[in-house]
Design a protein around this motif. Structure first.
Motif, mmCIF file in Angstrom:
data_model
loop_
_atom_site.group_PDB
_atom_site.id
_atom_site.type_symbol
_atom_site.label_atom_id
_atom_site.label_comp_id
_atom_site.label_asym_id
_atom_site.label_seq_id
_atom_site.Cartn_x
_atom_site.Cartn_y
_atom_site.Cartn_z
ATOM 1 N N ASP A 74 10.411 18.544 -17.051
ATOM 2 C CA ASP A 74 10.197 19.773 -16.299
ATOM 3 C C ASP A 74 11.525 20.473 -16.023
ATOM 4 N N GLN A 78 13.349 25.712 -8.991
ATOM 5 C CA GLN A 78 12.158 25.927 -8.174
ATOM 6 C C GLN A 78 11.677 27.378 -8.225
ATOM 7 N N ARG A 84 9.466 28.096 -14.818
ATOM 8 C CA ARG A 84 9.240 26.691 -15.153
ATOM 9 C C ARG A 84 8.454 26.529 -16.451
ATOM 10 N N ASP A 407 16.667 30.509 -6.180
ATOM 11 C CA ASP A 407 15.881 29.326 -6.553
ATOM 12 C C ASP A 407 14.768 29.148 -5.530
ATOM 13 N N ASP A 408 13.784 30.027 -5.604
ATOM 14 C CA ASP A 408 12.725 30.102 -4.602
ATOM 15 C C ASP A 408 11.418 30.354 -5.344
ATOM 16 N N ALA A 409 10.418 29.563 -5.058
ATOM 17 C CA ALA A 409 9.145 29.682 -5.768
ATOM 18 C C ALA A 409 8.481 31.039 -5.570
#
Length: 1021
Positions: A74, A78, A84, A407-409
């Motif tokens: 993976d 994030q 992803r 780096d934040d969903a």
């Protein structure tokens, strides 16, 4: 490009064998679909190898394997959205394997493979090793404003291919604007602009996007930016100007009306299914904010009657209703942030909507619980405005050195926004000029691998890799800079501005000559070293040096440093602080090359590279005709020569062409080429470039790729050279022009003359048909004419108009026929003017309001089209009363009365005068930008003289302007008083006092669109 996140070299190389295949198992082949054949075609273009695509077989050594494998580790990030999904691994050993967690990951990996082979001199050998790669942001791409400006479909195809080359994945197509609706469906006759995209066009774009893993994110902007919809469906309009005319006339749909909801639902139901992606954008930006809402009784009453806490909540509710419409089609809604900009609703849009943040950073919307796309206008907007452009551009230096994806969903990604404001009619190349480099830099940094030290170094890496297969560029990959002795026209301002700095390889130094005008800096290659250029790359001096390069010329000189010089490239538009790519015209060879700055330029320049073809085993020279013609032979001579002492085998020639302005692809006729060249052998290949009657005038870029085998064995690679040239189509294949001036239809009858010209190389038949408006009759109803090559014919029509004052627009359409094939030909529109008895009779606008009623229902667009007006109270403070006398420049003017139309927007109206004098005086103003135009004075003896009129913006008084009235503020319907200087300007037109003036014809603005001279008063003395 972008750089790889991780790479471990194997210390050897992998040679792509002649029998290699592209292998995928059956399920993966179905998942990868058309991208398999696209990869094979691109690989063939680069390597010369024909790799068959096979599915469901075991790979052999030397094969290229594409594998969709969920077991791939993976992504470590994030970030949200697609971030992803695009992780992939690349293994190069006895074979080459691209393994991705998803088809998108495999597609990204194939671009890495193609770039690796592009960098190999033989194009068949790459280093062994292992790569693991992933993006740090999900959405990586840009928005294309195809609403204001129509982009040629071929250009959009090239955009998609180039995006994929740099691993960008999202093309946001903004398809509607106030000036045009760009989706053409027979279900909505009359809604689409004549330049728009059919369902077949959209399917074509989606097919290309699918081959390369790019999502098209379509946008229909609602309820603002919707004048085109409001004009098509008048029931959707507001009655209050503060809501209707927020930026343009009828800019915002009336969200209180059921007719609006029904219209929007019908439009979305028709067009959302045209697109294959999972998201659909409905705009929602720049509708009226709190001040304008409060000025709209219709909205205020609706909010109170229906239980909304604020008027802003009415718009939020409409956003949520559109969200449900989109969701009904199985897609997710995207909107611009705006609902909380200068307004304070109690509610907020549904949290299942994605917010594209543009007025600032994304974080406030993440904090509210939204998924977001960042398109911060401070960082990621490309809005050149009108030429020479450069009004709002991203800082690529900052993006390269300081930008780090969050780096934040919740953060879906980052998009540049390429807006077309005030540049609707510019060519596609105008927008590409400003956008190309920022796109490269953002692509690299949003992917987030190891960075380059500067944006210039990053751009040089992109140039070394070159463009994707099949894309014709302005400057060919592989070109090398010439070297020589530096010379200049004079001394530098100081040591920091030395001429040598243009060639020192350091973008931080620059040339700054003491003399402002006529400066130049160049290279002398030395006797016997004459060469031809294949392109120019340059970096402007920062700061003032950017504007000082507009009009700068790059020249080749045959007879001396400043003698026998020919323009090879010209800087048409404002440069930016990146490497500029300039194509060269002409195929001549020169000893001296120089940059000549425009007057006031001080030869300001940071770097310049005069690029020529690298030495090679096959010398290729491209000689286009000086000019090309529609229906002509247009023979391009490609000269191939083997200057070496051994035979060159396996020679191939790939020739492509596209429009230099619109990127439209041109199909060429390329004959067979010799498979081998003996030592010293020279061959001339004649390539024909057929141009039809639909060809567009301007430059055409030619790109010739010559390749040949570099060894004797079956595994031999292929060397290649890339050469470029420019051919010019000087004018439209068939032209239709009207005579200058505005015909006066005194008594209701006049004649109109048009000139039809055939610029094509063969005879054509032209049929000219007038399309008169109601109340106007034209004879003949259609006029056919045969035109030989180069022939012009004058065509005359008799026009009868209703005998009432005004300007009538009379359009003419044409059909051109050649060889039994008919084409839509050129169009022309003639303005006809029936005279008004005086200026006030021609008043057609209202633009003056009282301070206690800045948004009356009758206001319309006011002075600037956006609801701004001159204040009667500010006029009174300046000593001007309704219907009163304004004395200025020796004239006595009568100011307009209050209570009715108070000015006109000049567009060719004829005003009766019937008097003599030495001068004509005018009180005028302009809005948004300087407005220029040409009017005419008609005397009773038939004499006509022209005059030029130039109005500054009504809030700017340049030193050369003559201000008749100065006010300290103006009114604005949405908010009230706006404190800023407001001016009315004074102009004079010299007259022949021996003659009697019969009419004055007011100018039509050169800028068109919403730009008008606003005229308040006229007098003679």
């Amino acid at each position: 490009m972008p750089s790889l996140q991780e790479w471990t070299g194997g210390g050897e190389t992998f040679l792509l064998p002649p029998g290699a295949r592209i292998v995928a198992d059956g399920d993966d082949a179905r998942l990868l679909g058309a991208s398999l054949e696209a990869f094979a075609a691109d690989l063939r273009t680069i390597t010369g190898r024909e790799l068959p695509v096979v599915a469901g077989v075991e790979p052999s050594p030397g094969d290229v394997v594409l594998d969709v494998d969920e077991a791939v580790a993976d992504s470590p990030v994030q970030a949200g959205g697609k971030a992803r999904d695009e992780v992939y691994e690349l293994d190069i050993a006895a074979g080459l394997t691209v393994r991705g967690r998803t088809p998108a990951g495999v597609q990204r990996g194939t671009q890495t493979v193609l770039q690796l082979f592009s960098l190999d001199p033989g194009h068949v050998e790459v280093p062994t090793g292992h790569a693991r790669d992933w993006p740090k942001a999900g959405d990586r791409g840009f928005m294309l404003d195809a609403g204001r400006h129509y982009y040629d479909p071929d250009y959009i195809e090239q955009v998609i291919r180039t995006m994929a080359w740099y691993k960008m994945n999202t093309l946001h197509l903004h398809l509607t604007e106030w000036n045009a609706f760009r989706l053409d469906s027979p279900a909505f006759p009359g809604l689409a602009h004549e330049d728009s995209y059919t369902q077949a066009d959209i399917a074509r774009f989606e097919d290309v996007a699918a081959r390369y893993g790019v999502e098209i994110l379509p946008e229909i902007d609602l309820p603002g930016h919707a004048t085109a919809i409001a004009d098509w469906a008048p029931a959707t309009k507001w009655s209050c100007p503060s809501a209707a005319n927020w930026f343009e006339r009828d800019f915002t749909l009336n969200v209180t009306k059921p007719e609006t909801e029904a219209t929007v639902a019908a439009i979305l139901d028709e067009f959302v299914p045209w697109f294959r992606g999972p998201r659909f954008h409905v705009g929602t930006d720049e509708y009226p904010t709190a001040g304008a809402q409060a000025q709209c009784p219709e909205l205020v009453e609706y909010a109170a009657q229906n239980g909304y806490a604020t008027t802003a909540d009415v718009f939020v509710d409409f956003i949520d209703r559109m969200n449900e419409m989109v969701k009904a089609h199985g897609k997710r809604t995207v909107i611009w942030n705006w609902w909380d900009h200068d307004q304070d609703p109690v509610t907020a849009p549904s949290k299942d909507i994605i917010v594209e943040a543009w007025t600032g950073d994304h974080q406030p919307y993440v904090d509210q619980g939204y998924d977001v796309i960042n398109s911060d206008s401070r960082r990621f907007y490309i809005t050149p405005l009108a030429p020479p452009g450069g009004a709002l551009l991203p800082d690529t230096g900052w993006i390269n050195s300081s930008f780090v994806p969050a780096d934040d969903a919740a953060v879906q990604g980052y998009l540049l926004s390429r807006w077309s404001d005030q540049a609707f009619d510019q060519p596609d190349s105008y927008f590409e000029w400003f956008a190309g480099r920022p796109q490269q830099v953002l692509a690299d940094r949003a992917w987030g691998g190891p960075g380059a030290p500067t944006n210039f170094a990053l751009e040089e890496r992109a140039d070394a890799i070159g463009a994707p297969p099949g894309v014709v560029t302005d400057v060919p990959a592989g070109a090398v800079p010439v070297t020589g002795d530096v010379y200049a026209s004079g001394e530098p301002w100081d040591a920091a501005g030395a001429a040598e700095h243009a060639f020192d390889g350091d973008p931080g130094t620059f040339v700054d000559l003491a003399a402002a005008d006529g400066g130049y800096v160049g290279l002398d290659l030395g006797a016997g070293n004459e060469t031809r250029l294949s392109g120019v790359r340059a970096i402007p001096r920062p700061g003032s040096g950017l504007a000082r390069m507009v009009g700068g010329r790059f020249q080749g000189c045959a007879d001396g440093p400043d003698a026998g010089c020919t323009d090879l490239a010209v800087v048409q538009w404002r440069p930016f602080r990146d490497w500029l790519d300039l194509p060269v015209a002409g195929a001549g060879s020169y000893r001296w090359f120089r940059y000549v700055s425009p007057d006031g330029g001080h030869a300001n320049l940071a770097e310049v590279r005069f690029l020529t073809d690298a030495p090679s085993d096959v010398r290729t020279v491209v000689r286009p005709p000086e000019t090309v013609r529609a229906l002509g032979e247009n023979v391009v001579t490609v000269e191939l020569e083997n200057p070496g002492e051994t035979v060159v085998d396996g020679v191939r020639l790939d020739v492509r062409a596209r429009g230099g302005l619109d990127f439209r692809t041109v199909a060429l006729e390329v004959p067979q080429v010799p498979q081998s060249l003996a030592p010293g052998e020279r061959r001339e290949i004649e390539v024909r470039m057929p141009l039809g009657l639909d060809a567009r005038p301007g430059d055409y870029r030619l790109q010739v790729v010559t390749s040949w085998r570099t060894g004797d064995g079956p595994g031999a690679g292929r060397a290649q050279t890339v050469r470029t040239a420019t051919a010019v189509l000087g004018g439209a294949p068939v032209a239709l022009t009207s005579e200058g001036g505005v015909p006066i239809a005194d008594g209701g009858r006049t004649t109109v003359s048009l000139t039809a010209t055939n610029n094509a190389a063969q005879p054509v038949r032209l049929t000219v048909t007038p399309r008169p408006p109601d109340g106007t009759a034209v004879r003949p109803g259609a006029l056919p004419v045969r035109l030989g090559p180069g022939q012009s014919r004058r065509l005359t029509f008799v026009v009868d108009l209703a005998d009432r004052p005004g300007v009538v627009q009379l359009p003419f359409e044409t059909v051109v026929t050649h060889d039994r094939t008919a084409y839509d030909g050129p169009a022309a529109t003639v303005s006809l003017s029936v005279p008004y008895p005086n200026l006030s009779a021609a008043f057609d606008r209202r633009g003056m309001t009282r301070d206690d009623d800045v948004a009356p229902a009758w206001l319309g667009g006011g002075i600037d089209g956006d609801g701004s007006s001159i204040s009667w109270d500010a006029l009174a403070a300046a000593g001007v009363q309704p219907g009163g006398t304004v004395r200025h420049g020796g004239f006595d003017f009568t100011w307009p009365a209050e209570g009715g139309p108070d000015h006109l927007a000049a567009q060719g109206q004829a005003i009766e005068v019937g008097a003599s004098g030495s001068e004509l005086g005018l009180l005028t103003t302009g809005a948004y930008a300087p407005v220029t135009g040409t009017g005419s004075v008609h005397y009773t003896d038939g004499t006509v003289t022209e005059f030029a009129l130039a109005d500054p913006d009504w809030h700017v008084a340049p030193p050369e302007s003559d201000v008749a009235i100065t006010m300290t503020y103006n009114n604005y319907a949405p908010v009230g008083r706006v404190d800023r200087p407001t001016y009315v300007f004074f102009h004079t037109v010299p007259l022949d006092e021996r003659r009697t003036v019969e009419y004055v014809v007011l100018p039509v603005s050169d800028q068109g669109g919403k730009f008008f001279h606003r005229i308040f008063a006229m007098a003679l003395r």
